[in-house]
Write a protein that holds these residues in place. Structure first.
Motif, PDB file in Angstrom:
ATOM      1  N   SER A  64       0.377   5.577   8.951  1.00  0.00           N
ATOM      2  CA  SER A  64      -1.084   5.474   8.939  1.00  0.00           C
ATOM      3  C   SER A  64      -1.722   6.756   8.418  1.00  0.00           C
ATOM      4  O   SER A  64      -1.086   7.817   8.359  1.00  0.00           O
ATOM      5  N   ARG A  65      -2.992   6.664   8.034  1.00  0.00           N
ATOM      6  CA  ARG A  65      -3.740   7.828   7.548  1.00  0.00           C
ATOM      7  C   ARG A  65      -3.817   8.938   8.585  1.00  0.00           C
ATOM      8  O   ARG A  65      -3.947  10.117   8.250  1.00  0.00           O
ATOM      9  N   LYS A  66      -3.732   8.556   9.862  1.00  0.00           N
ATOM     10  CA  LYS A  66      -3.813   9.540  10.937  1.00  0.00           C
ATOM     11  C   LYS A  66      -2.505  10.298  11.125  1.00  0.00           C
ATOM     12  O   LYS A  66      -2.401  11.158  11.999  1.00  0.00           O
ATOM     13  N   LYS A 115      -4.228   4.977  -2.294  1.00  0.00           N
ATOM     14  CA  LYS A 115      -5.612   5.450  -2.191  1.00  0.00           C
ATOM     15  C   LYS A 115      -6.535   4.324  -1.715  1.00  0.00           C
ATOM     16  O   LYS A 115      -6.493   3.204  -2.220  1.00  0.00           O
ATOM     17  N   ASN A 172       0.823  -1.224   0.000  1.00  0.00           N
ATOM     18  CA  ASN A 172       0.000   0.000   0.000  1.00  0.00           C
ATOM     19  C   ASN A 172       0.852   1.268   0.000  1.00  0.00           C
ATOM     20  O   ASN A 172       0.544   2.241   0.693  1.00  0.00           O
ATOM     21  N   GLU A 186      -6.520   2.928   1.252  1.00  0.00           N
ATOM     22  CA  GLU A 186      -5.939   2.075   2.288  1.00  0.00           C
ATOM     23  C   GLU A 186      -5.665   2.888   3.552  1.00  0.00           C
ATOM     24  O   GLU A 186      -5.542   4.117   3.512  1.00  0.00           O
ATOM     25  N   ASP A 187      -5.582   2.173   4.687  1.00  0.00           N
ATOM     26  CA  ASP A 187      -5.412   2.842   5.984  1.00  0.00           C
ATOM     27  C   ASP A 187      -3.949   3.113   6.321  1.00  0.00           C
ATOM     28  O   ASP A 187      -3.636   4.077   7.023  1.00  0.00           O
ATOM     29  N   LYS A 188      -3.067   2.255   5.837  1.00  0.00           N
ATOM     30  CA  LYS A 188      -1.658   2.470   6.172  1.00  0.00           C
ATOM     31  C   LYS A 188      -0.750   1.820   5.136  1.00  0.00           C
ATOM     32  O   LYS A 188      -1.145   0.878   4.431  1.00  0.00           O
ATOM     33  N   VAL A 226       1.567  11.030   4.854  1.00  0.00           N
ATOM     34  CA  VAL A 226       0.394  10.226   4.510  1.00  0.00           C
ATOM     35  C   VAL A 226       0.169  10.186   3.001  1.00  0.00           C
ATOM     36  O   VAL A 226      -0.571   9.326   2.504  1.00  0.00           O
ATOM     37  N   ASP A 227       0.809  11.081   2.269  1.00  0.00           N
ATOM     38  CA  ASP A 227       0.628  11.115   0.809  1.00  0.00           C
ATOM     39  C   ASP A 227       1.140   9.849   0.131  1.00  0.00           C
ATOM     40  O   ASP A 227       0.750   9.549  -1.004  1.00  0.00           O
ATOM     41  N   ILE A 286       0.600   6.834   1.119  1.00  0.00           N
ATOM     42  CA  ILE A 286      -0.318   5.706   1.323  1.00  0.00           C
ATOM     43  C   ILE A 286      -1.205   5.538   0.093  1.00  0.00           C
ATOM     44  O   ILE A 286      -1.774   6.509  -0.421  1.00  0.00           O
TER      45      ILE A 286
END
Length: 573
Positions: free
Chosen positions: A98-100, A57, A9, A59-61, A52-53, A55
């Motif tokens: 991760s997205r966070k 599209k 991912n 997906e969470d991580k 986070v860019d 990651i």
């Protein structure tokens, strides 16, 4: 050696795992296929900044993991141990974004700060295309490389040993000088305490022995009465234990005449009777020595009181009192002989400074001679790669310091455990320009070729076993491309090399060849990596020669190029 790289991912990569080999690993593919994504993923797992860019599209991580053989890398081993991370010859690095915006790092499945991950990366892989991982751009590595090239390790070790002897002696001298006034102030108190302790003159284990004696003296009457009573019970009374056992023994002996089964019991009765007799004799002897001595009891109590006073004042136990007495006795003796002691250490420091200075000067002279040879070798190698106007020099500096330990020609200099030389590699790639630090040379293909040349010369001494080159072929072609390829192939004898290239001359020399392709699967674009066999290797070189359409002529040209360039490589070396 980088054994595997796992990516999930990350950008255009859905999920892939690449197994690398030793030697020259070449990665090729059309522009935009995702070759540089591999380098980006590798730099991330080596501790570079991530966002986070990256990651994929939806997906969470993103996850990147690599396995590196560090069995011969002592620096990595020491770093992991110092950070309380389990060591294994096969080191596993893992990074999750991760997205966070959270970033998690792991080394050998143990959580680790990103700073430690980056240190491990710096000690494991030299990644060209990201300056942070280029060991030759870190000035602190230059002196070490110069020493390795010149085989100066023995002399460096000799200096290092003397340097730490001097360091230890200076610390001791400084401690003495700081302690001098303190001891002079404390000496009167210590003298009084010594007199107080010595007036009692405590002995090891004395306290417990006196406590035991006091207990006996205070209970003399009870001891006398109890031992008398025991004698009566065991022997003196008509119904004593001894008499009853005699009766029992006789009965058992009679029974033995009837049934031999009682023989063991009769024997035990004899033993019991003998044991009772021994106990009685001991009790009688003890009773006969009993004497109430009031004067001795008073002496013991006084002695215990004196010892207790010392224990309360100088330590919880008598052993601690004696230990404290030894400490202050040594301090008093030191205070009385302080001038002699300080002078002794001053002379020792001066002698060591003289020795260290002589070794440092000898080491510096040898380094400068080695530097001249290194410069000539590197210039020759870089010019073979088409950079005809290059200049290379090793810049030496020495730092003056009024508190330094190195004395050379009436000047005083600071030192490190490696000597008093500060070394930096300098280079100029343009005619008429003065050499500048390596880090200030333009990035891209030019700097990669410079690094390749440097590493080719330093190959046997460079400790970093894994080299990754991105865009090393920018701006070159033809004969120069072949020379670059030959240098990489030669360097791969000492290092594992992973290189992205657009040139068939370099790809033809691959020990292991990988192709990156971009595909559309279920309306999503993904990048994939395929390890090529001999036939596919030839086809990929043909594609690089002729473009996307691979013709029979292109295949023949590729085969001829692969054969020819490998023959030329053997002649080249």
């Amino acid at each position: 050696m980088l054994k595997t790289l796992y990516i999930k991912n990350f950008a255009l990569i859905e999920e892939l795992s690449i197994e690398f080999n030793s030697g020259l690993n070449i990665i090729t593919g059309e522009t935009g296929a995702g070759k540089s994504i591999l380098i980006g993923a590798l730099s991330l797992v080596l501790g570079e900044r991530g966002s986070v860019d990256v990651i994929r599209k939806g997906e969470d991580k993103a996850i990147i993991e690599c396995i590196i053989d560090v069995s011969n890398n002592k620096q990595v081993s020491d770093l992991l141990k110092n950070n309380e991370i389990d060591y294994s010859d096969e080191m596993i690095l893992r990074r999750e974004i991760s997205r966070k915006g959270q970033s998690r790092c792991f080394i050998n499945d143990m959580p680790a700060p990103v700073g430690v991950l980056k240190e491990v990366g710096n000690l494991s892989i030299d990644l060209h295309g990201q300056h942070e991982h280029q060991s030759l751009l870190r000035v602190e590595t230059h002196l070490h490389l110069l020493d390795d090239f010149g085989g100066l390790g023995g002399l460096v070790d000799e200096f290092n040993k003397r340097y730490y002897e001097l360091h230890t002696a200076k610390i001791r001298l400084e401690e003495l000088q700081k302690k001098e006034q303190h001891l002079r102030e404390k000496k009167q108190l210590y003298d009084y305490q010594l007199r107080e302790i010595d007036s009692v003159n405590p002995q090891p284990n004395e306290f417990k022995d006196l406590q035991n004696e006091q207990n006996i003296l205070e209970n003399t009457e009870q001891l006398f009465s109890a031992t008398n009573e025991l004698h009566e019970i065991l022997y003196a009374n008509d119904d004593s234990v001894h008499n009853r056992l005699v009766q029992a023994r006789n009965l058992l002996v009679d029974l033995t005449h009837i049934d031999n089964a009682f023989s063991d019991a009769a024997s035990d009765a004899y033993s019991a009777l003998a044991l009772v007799d021994e106990i009685n004799k001991y009790v009688q002897r003890y009773n006969s020595t009993m004497e109430f001595n009031a004067d001795r009891l008073e002496d013991v109590r006084d002695r215990l009181n004196a010892l207790n006073a010392l224990r309360k004042k100088y330590g919880g136990t008598l052993e601690e009192v004696l230990n404290y007495r030894n400490i202050i006795s040594a301090e008093v003796q030191l205070a009385e002989n302080f001038e002699d002691e300080i002078q002794k250490w001053q002379l020792k420091v001066a002698d060591l400074q003289s020795s260290v200075s002589q070794i440092a000067l000898r080491l510096s002279q040898k380094r400068q001679a080695v530097a001249n040879r290194l410069c000539l070798s590197i210039i020759e190698e870089i010019r073979r790669m088409g950079m005809e106007t290059v200049l290379f020099k090793v810049h030496f500096t020495h730092h003056s310091s009024s508190s330094g330990d190195i004395f050379v020609e009436n000047e005083q200099y600071s030192a490190t455990p490696s000597g008093y030389d500060h070394v930096e590699f300098m280079i100029s790639t343009n005619k008429g320009e003065d050499p500048k630090p390596l880090a200030k040379v333009a990035s891209g293909g030019e700097i990669s070729r410079i690094m390749l040349a440097l590493k080719t010369v330093l190959a046997k001494s460079e400790r970093l076993p894994i080299l990754v080159f991105d865009e090393i072929d920018t701006g070159i072609s033809g004969k120069i491309a072949q020379v670059v390829g030959f240098s990489m192939r030669e360097l791969s004898r000492y290092h594992q090399i992973i290189a992205i290239t657009h040139l068939p001359q370099i790809a033809a020399l691959a020990d292991t060849h990988y192709r990156v392709e971009k595909k559309v699967v279920k309306d999503r674009t993904i990048s994939t990596v395929e390890r090529l066999d001999k036939t596919e290797h030839q086809k990929e070189v043909a594609r690089m020669l002729s473009g996307s359409e691979i013709t029979e002529a292109a295949l023949r040209s590729a085969e001829e190029l692969i054969d020819a360039i490998n023959i030329q490589h053997r002649l080249f070396n």
